[in-house]
Design a protein around this motif. Structure first.
Motif, PDB file in Angstrom:
ATOM      1  N   LEU A   1       0.813  -1.224  -0.054  1.00 38.58           N
ATOM      2  CA  LEU A   1       0.179   0.112   0.131  1.00 38.58           C
ATOM      3  C   LEU A   1       0.653   1.352  -0.007  1.00 38.58           C
ATOM      4  N   CYS A   2       2.084   1.179   0.787  1.00 39.07           N
ATOM      5  CA  CYS A   2       3.002   2.366   0.836  1.00 39.07           C
ATOM      6  C   CYS A   2       3.332   2.820  -0.557  1.00 39.07           C
ATOM      7  N   CYS A   3       3.540   1.902  -1.537  1.00 39.65           N
ATOM      8  CA  CYS A   3       3.898   2.002  -3.029  1.00 39.65           C
ATOM      9  C   CYS A   3       2.727   2.608  -3.804  1.00 39.65           C
ATOM     10  N   GLN A   4       1.768   2.859  -3.394  1.00 36.21           N
ATOM     11  CA  GLN A   4       0.583   3.703  -4.045  1.00 36.21           C
ATOM     12  C   GLN A   4       0.598   5.169  -3.541  1.00 36.21           C
ATOM     13  N   LEU A   5       1.540   5.615  -2.346  1.00 33.85           N
ATOM     14  CA  LEU A   5       1.397   6.804  -1.928  1.00 33.85           C
ATOM     15  C   LEU A   5       2.095   7.815  -2.737  1.00 33.85           C
ATOM     16  N   THR A   6       1.900   8.879  -2.687  1.00 33.41           N
ATOM     17  CA  THR A   6       2.723   9.975  -3.488  1.00 33.41           C
ATOM     18  C   THR A   6       3.973  10.072  -2.835  1.00 33.41           C
ATOM     19  N   VAL A   7       4.899   9.659  -3.411  1.00 37.49           N
ATOM     20  CA  VAL A   7       6.384   9.690  -3.005  1.00 37.49           C
ATOM     21  C   VAL A   7       7.077  10.953  -3.278  1.00 37.49           C
ATOM     22  N   VAL A   8       7.442  11.852  -2.515  1.00 30.16           N
ATOM     23  CA  VAL A   8       7.959  13.120  -2.890  1.00 30.16           C
ATOM     24  C   VAL A   8       9.408  12.857  -2.619  1.00 30.16           C
ATOM     25  N   LEU A   9      10.129  13.138  -3.820  1.00 33.72           N
ATOM     26  CA  LEU A   9      11.468  13.160  -3.892  1.00 33.72           C
ATOM     27  C   LEU A   9      12.216  14.411  -3.068  1.00 33.72           C
ATOM     28  N   GLU A  10      13.465  13.982  -2.595  1.00 41.19           N
ATOM     29  CA  GLU A  10      14.259  14.986  -2.057  1.00 41.19           C
ATOM     30  C   GLU A  10      15.636  15.202  -3.096  1.00 41.19           C
ATOM     31  N   ALA A  11      16.321  16.511  -2.862  1.00 40.77           N
ATOM     32  CA  ALA A  11      17.378  16.719  -4.052  1.00 40.77           C
ATOM     33  C   ALA A  11      18.443  15.557  -3.771  1.00 40.77           C
TER      34      ALA A  11
ATOM     35  N   ARG B   1       6.835  15.557 -12.263  1.00 44.74           N
ATOM     36  CA  ARG B   1       6.740  16.435 -11.491  1.00 44.74           C
ATOM     37  C   ARG B   1       5.152  17.039 -11.352  1.00 44.74           C
ATOM     38  N   LEU B   2       4.464  17.173 -10.243  1.00 41.82           N
ATOM     39  CA  LEU B   2       3.389  17.574  -9.959  1.00 41.82           C
ATOM     40  C   LEU B   2       3.026  18.867 -10.326  1.00 41.82           C
ATOM     41  N   PRO B   3       1.917  19.523 -10.527  1.00 41.97           N
ATOM     42  CA  PRO B   3       1.486  20.899 -11.083  1.00 41.97           C
ATOM     43  C   PRO B   3       2.209  21.887  -9.968  1.00 41.97           C
ATOM     44  N   SER B   4       2.153  21.295  -8.570  1.00 42.68           N
ATOM     45  CA  SER B   4       2.781  22.225  -7.587  1.00 42.68           C
ATOM     46  C   SER B   4       4.205  22.390  -7.666  1.00 42.68           C
ATOM     47  N   GLY B   5       4.729  21.697  -8.479  1.00 40.17           N
ATOM     48  CA  GLY B   5       6.227  21.683  -8.648  1.00 40.17           C
ATOM     49  C   GLY B   5       7.065  20.840  -7.968  1.00 40.17           C
ATOM     50  N   LEU B   6       6.318  19.691  -7.313  1.00 42.42           N
ATOM     51  CA  LEU B   6       7.063  18.831  -6.402  1.00 42.42           C
ATOM     52  C   LEU B   6       7.677  17.777  -7.507  1.00 42.42           C
ATOM     53  N   GLN B   7       8.728  17.378  -7.204  1.00 40.63           N
ATOM     54  CA  GLN B   7       9.287  16.157  -7.984  1.00 40.63           C
ATOM     55  C   GLN B   7       8.893  14.880  -7.144  1.00 40.63           C
ATOM     56  N   VAL B   8       8.370  13.978  -7.866  1.00 37.08           N
ATOM     57  CA  VAL B   8       8.025  12.851  -7.195  1.00 37.08           C
ATOM     58  C   VAL B   8       8.166  11.436  -7.886  1.00 37.08           C
ATOM     59  N   MET B   9       7.818  10.315  -7.483  1.00 37.08           N
ATOM     60  CA  MET B   9       8.040   9.118  -7.938  1.00 37.08           C
ATOM     61  C   MET B   9       6.861   8.963  -8.912  1.00 37.08           C
ATOM     62  N   ALA B  10       6.869   8.658 -10.370  1.00 35.37           N
ATOM     63  CA  ALA B  10       5.707   8.564 -11.221  1.00 35.37           C
ATOM     64  C   ALA B  10       4.947   7.389 -10.794  1.00 35.37           C
TER      65      ALA B  10
END
Ligand code: SF4
Length: 104
Positions: A17-27, A38-47
């Motif tokens: 289930l945790c692999c369905q969550l939105t995973v926000v990446l760090e630099a 990249r989300l519309p908000s600008g956050l880089q996430v796992m696709a």
């Protein structure tokens, strides 16, 4: 009772289930760019794939294909911890896998 509940939680018998969550990446994460979005908000996430699963998840084996270099937020997700339990409870309530929440 709590010990019995804890014993039933295992990544090897989990729906990931945790692999369905939105995973926000760090630099400092070193994830191949083609696995990110990249989300519309600008956050880089796992696709995610069309079903909402992280694209790095091997859906047959339910295992992370980039486990050794998985994102920091994935490393910090505690199996059987409060967030894991909350997601499992929510999943059970909803009866489906279409959940998408931020880990942050
Ligand atoms: S990177 Fe790996 S551990 Fe993290 S959500 Fe994707 S499949 Fe799961």
């Amino acid at each position: 009772m709590e010990r019995e509940k804890q014993a039933k939680i295992s990544c090897s018998s989990c729906d990931a289930l945790c692999c369905q969550l939105t995973v926000v990446l760090e630099a400092r994460d070193a994830v191949p760019a083609h696995l990110t979005a990249r989300l519309p908000s600008g956050l880089q996430v796992m696709a995610k794939d069309e079903d909402g699963w992280c694209v790095a998840l091997d859906g047959q084996q339910m295992k992370c294909r980039i486990y050794e270099s998985r994102p920091i937020v994935c490393r910090s997700f505690v199996m059987g911890g409060p967030y894991c339990r909350a997601e499992r409870d929510e999943h059970a309530r909803q009866g489906d896998r279409n959940i998408a929440l931020h880990l942050t």
